[in-house]
Write an enzyme that holds these catalytic residues in place. Structure first.
Site, PDB file in Angstrom:
ATOM      1  CB  CYS A  23      -1.379   1.764   9.351  1.00 11.95           C
ATOM      2  SG  CYS A  23      -0.141   0.514   9.420  1.00 11.95           S
TER       3      CYS A  23
ATOM      4  CG  HIS B 157       1.747   3.970  19.886  1.00  5.59           C
ATOM      5  ND1 HIS B 157       1.340   5.019  19.105  1.00  5.59           N
ATOM      6  CD2 HIS B 157       2.384   3.106  19.047  1.00  5.59           C
ATOM      7  CE1 HIS B 157       1.696   4.794  17.856  1.00  5.59           C
ATOM      8  NE2 HIS B 157       2.328   3.653  17.796  1.00  5.59           N
TER       9      HIS B 157
ATOM     10  CB  SER C  16       5.396   4.115  16.583  1.00  7.97           C
ATOM     11  OG  SER C  16       5.417   4.625  15.259  1.00  7.97           O
TER      12      SER C  16
ATOM     13  CB  CYS D 131       3.335  -5.450  10.085  1.00  7.38           C
ATOM     14  SG  CYS D 131       4.545  -4.791  11.263  1.00  7.38           S
TER      15      CYS D 131
ATOM     16  CB  CYS E  48      -1.518  -1.439  13.771  1.00  2.45           C
ATOM     17  SG  CYS E  48      -0.903  -1.433  12.083  1.00  2.45           S
TER      18      CYS E  48
ATOM     19  CD  GLU F 161      -2.677  -0.758   2.693  1.00  2.86           C
ATOM     20  OE1 GLU F 161      -3.540  -1.574   2.970  1.00  2.86           O
ATOM     21  OE2 GLU F 161      -2.404   0.216   3.413  1.00  2.86           O
TER      22      GLU F 161
ATOM     23  CB  CYS G 252       2.298   7.206   3.520  1.00  5.88           C
ATOM     24  SG  CYS G 252       2.207   5.993   4.828  1.00  5.88           S
TER      25      CYS G 252
ATOM     26  CB  SER H 261       7.689   5.665  10.971  1.00  2.21           C
ATOM     27  OG  SER H 261       6.849   5.602  12.096  1.00  2.21           O
TER      28      SER H 261
ATOM     29  N   GLY I 252       4.180  -2.410   7.462  1.00  2.00           N
ATOM     30  CA  GLY I 252       5.456  -3.024   7.810  1.00  2.00           C
ATOM     31  C   GLY I 252       6.303  -2.233   8.776  1.00  2.00           C
ATOM     32  CD  GLU I 253       9.655  -1.341  12.727  1.00  3.37           C
ATOM     33  OE1 GLU I 253       8.644  -0.741  13.113  1.00  3.37           O
ATOM     34  OE2 GLU I 253      10.760  -0.780  12.604  1.00  3.37           O
TER      35      GLU I 253
ATOM     36  CB  CYS J 165       0.932  -2.384  17.075  1.00  2.00           C
ATOM     37  SG  CYS J 165       2.729  -2.206  17.073  1.00  2.00           S
TER      38      CYS J 165
HETATM   39  N1  SAH Z   1       6.018  -0.009  11.864  1.00  2.00           N
HETATM   40  C1  SAH Z   1       6.314   1.386  11.780  1.00  2.00           C
HETATM   41  C2  SAH Z   1       5.730   2.078  10.552  1.00  2.00           C
HETATM   42  C3  SAH Z   1       4.333   1.694  10.130  1.00  2.00           C
HETATM   43  S1  SAH Z   1       3.004   2.222  11.181  1.00  2.00           S
HETATM   44  C4  SAH Z   1       5.889   2.099  13.048  1.00  2.00           C
HETATM   45  O1  SAH Z   1       5.300   1.447  13.895  1.00  2.00           O
HETATM   46  O2  SAH Z   1       6.174   3.267  13.206  1.00  2.00           O
HETATM   47  C5  SAH Z   1       2.999   3.963  10.908  1.00  2.00           C
HETATM   48  C6  SAH Z   1       2.295   4.746  11.994  1.00  2.00           C
HETATM   49  O3  SAH Z   1       0.883   4.528  11.929  1.00  2.00           O
HETATM   50  C7  SAH Z   1       2.740   4.360  13.387  1.00  2.00           C
HETATM   51  O4  SAH Z   1       3.004   5.503  14.160  1.00  2.00           O
HETATM   52  C8  SAH Z   1       1.533   3.611  13.876  1.00  2.00           C
HETATM   53  O5  SAH Z   1       1.461   3.591  15.263  1.00  2.00           O
HETATM   54  C9  SAH Z   1       0.390   4.357  13.238  1.00  2.00           C
HETATM   55  N2  SAH Z   1      -0.868   3.584  13.230  1.00  2.00           N
HETATM   56  C10 SAH Z   1      -1.021   2.278  13.045  1.00  2.00           C
HETATM   57  N3  SAH Z   1      -2.315   1.920  13.117  1.00  2.00           N
HETATM   58  C11 SAH Z   1      -3.004   3.049  13.347  1.00  2.00           C
HETATM   59  C12 SAH Z   1      -4.397   3.337  13.523  1.00  2.00           C
HETATM   60  N4  SAH Z   1      -5.313   2.376  13.463  1.00  2.00           N
HETATM   61  N5  SAH Z   1      -4.739   4.620  13.740  1.00  2.00           N
HETATM   62  C13 SAH Z   1      -3.816   5.598  13.791  1.00  2.00           C
HETATM   63  N6  SAH Z   1      -2.495   5.392  13.622  1.00  2.00           N
HETATM   64  C14 SAH Z   1      -2.094   4.128  13.415  1.00  2.00           C
END
Ligand code: SAH
Length: 342
Positions: free
Chosen positions: A330, A213, A211, A103, A110, A83, A96, A188, A158-159, A107
């Site tokens: 995401c 959180h 990230s 992934c 996500c 994506e 993006c 990120s 992905g990470e 989390c």
């Molecule tokens: N794995 C990396 C990059 C991908 S996620 C990371 O974790 O940073 C990119 C960003 O989107 C991260 O900050 C993640 O926490 C956020 N994200 C993921 N799911 C989300 C959601 N449902 N709502 C808002 N932000 C979200």
């Protein structure tokens, strides 16, 4: 699928042609990207015929926010989903991108994490997302936003730091072959501490977003499983190392979830971490995903959280959530396809 060929090896495409053909091809792929081989006007038709550029098909293209947001779900020949989301602003056009199909980080909030890991993306598949968006922008533009990708964020699927070598090669191509500035590229990460240190030692100085959180291990472990392996203090000290090595201030990403991480206690702990890292905090309200009951806070609760941070001297922005009507958060487009069984 020319983007899977190392840009330095393009001469292998036409072994019997003079060397300048490879230079022409490299230029069409990386400097002035085009959507189709037919547009490579200085290359003879018989050479162009049958050239395949993209290592994916565009499965869906969705436009939102009055044409300022475009989301692509791309499909690799082996079925892996990729994506990318293009967002136009007044002075920048941000893409993006994904570093993995799916992934493994899981989390809880996500969508990508909820549906699991498919595979790593190759460097060429990462770079091709940028080239495709650039070619699209050259042909169609994006309203009044700059008609080129000015900023790149690894915030799709992905990470990135779990796919280090391919991401590293991709960044080499962005900076060397395409000529982007490293500071316009943001990696990120959810906090792969050793890889943050490795990134700090690279020759280019990209921007880093962490990230977080949650601002203590107890809460963070419930949201981000990787926290068990790399607890908060390890992530923070790796980020300090990144800052010392590169001189770049990191940003902290904070997805705000109602009743979970929007408390004054978390705000105060977060402010302390941000002070230590001299970091900018980006708060984004949760984009709800299909598989959990998590909800975003009310606008008033989000405002109270931001005000609490600001009052303690933190540098904070409430990020707008682009493309909600097209599931641009995401992993959400892929999630919807999977839920629909397609
Ligand atoms: N794995 C990396 C990059 C991908 S996620 C990371 O974790 O940073 C990119 C960003 O989107 C991260 O900050 C993640 O926490 C956020 N994200 C993921 N799911 C989300 C959601 N449902 N709502 C808002 N932000 C979200």
């Amino acid at each position: 699928m020319l983007y899977l060929t190392d840009p330095e090896n393009l001469a292998s495409v036409w072994p019997d042609e003079p060397a300048y053909r490879a230079d022409q091809l490299r230029s069409w792929l990386y400097e002035t990207p085009v959507l189709t081989a037919e547009e490579m006007t200085n290359i003879p038709g018989e050479l162009r015929d049958g050239l395949e550029l993209w290592p994916f098909e565009i499965e869906t293209e969705q436009v939102a926010d009055s044409g300022r947001t475009i989301k692509w779900l791309m499909r690799a020949p082996d079925g892996a989903s990729i994506e990318a989301v293009l967002m136009g602003y007044a002075r920048r056009t941000t893409l993006c991108i994904s570093s993995q199909a799916g992934c493994a980080m899981a989390c809880t909030f996500c969508a990508t994490g909820q549906f699991g890991f498919e595979r790593h993306l190759q460097a060429g598949e990462i770079v091709a997302q940028v080239a495709y968006a650039s070619a699209y922008l050259r042909r169609h533009g994006l309203g009044t936003s700059p008609p080129r990708v000015t900023n790149l964020v690894f915030m799709g699927m992905g990470e990135p730091l779990a796919n280090y070598s391919h991401v590293r090669t991709a960044i080499d191509r962005f900076t060397d072959t395409i000529g982007m500035s490293a500071r316009s590229i943001t990696v990120s990460t959810v906090g792969v501490a050793p890889a943050i240190r490795r990134l700090a030692d690279e020759p280019w100085r990209v921007s880093l977003a962490v990230s977080l959180h949650a601002a203590d291990d107890e809460l963070r472990t419930t949201l981000v499983p990787l926290n068990k392996q790399y607890p908060l203090e390890e992530v923070i000290s790796a980020t300090e190392y990144f800052m010392d090595q590169t001189g770049r201030r990191p940003s902290i990403e904070w997805t705000l979830i109602a009743g979970t991480n929007d408390t004054t206690e978390q705000a105060d702990k977060l402010a302390a971490i941000a002070r230590r890292l001299r970091a900018h905090i980006n708060v984004i309200a949760l984009n709800p995903t299909p598989l959990t009951a998590d909800r975003p806070p009310t606008p008033a609760a989000a405002r109270a959280f931001i005000d609490r941070l600001t009052a303690s001297g933190a540098n904070v922005t409430l990020r707008d959530t682009r493309g909600q009507d097209i599931d641009a958060a995401c992993g959400q487009l892929r999630a919807r396809k999977l839920m629909a069984g397609s």
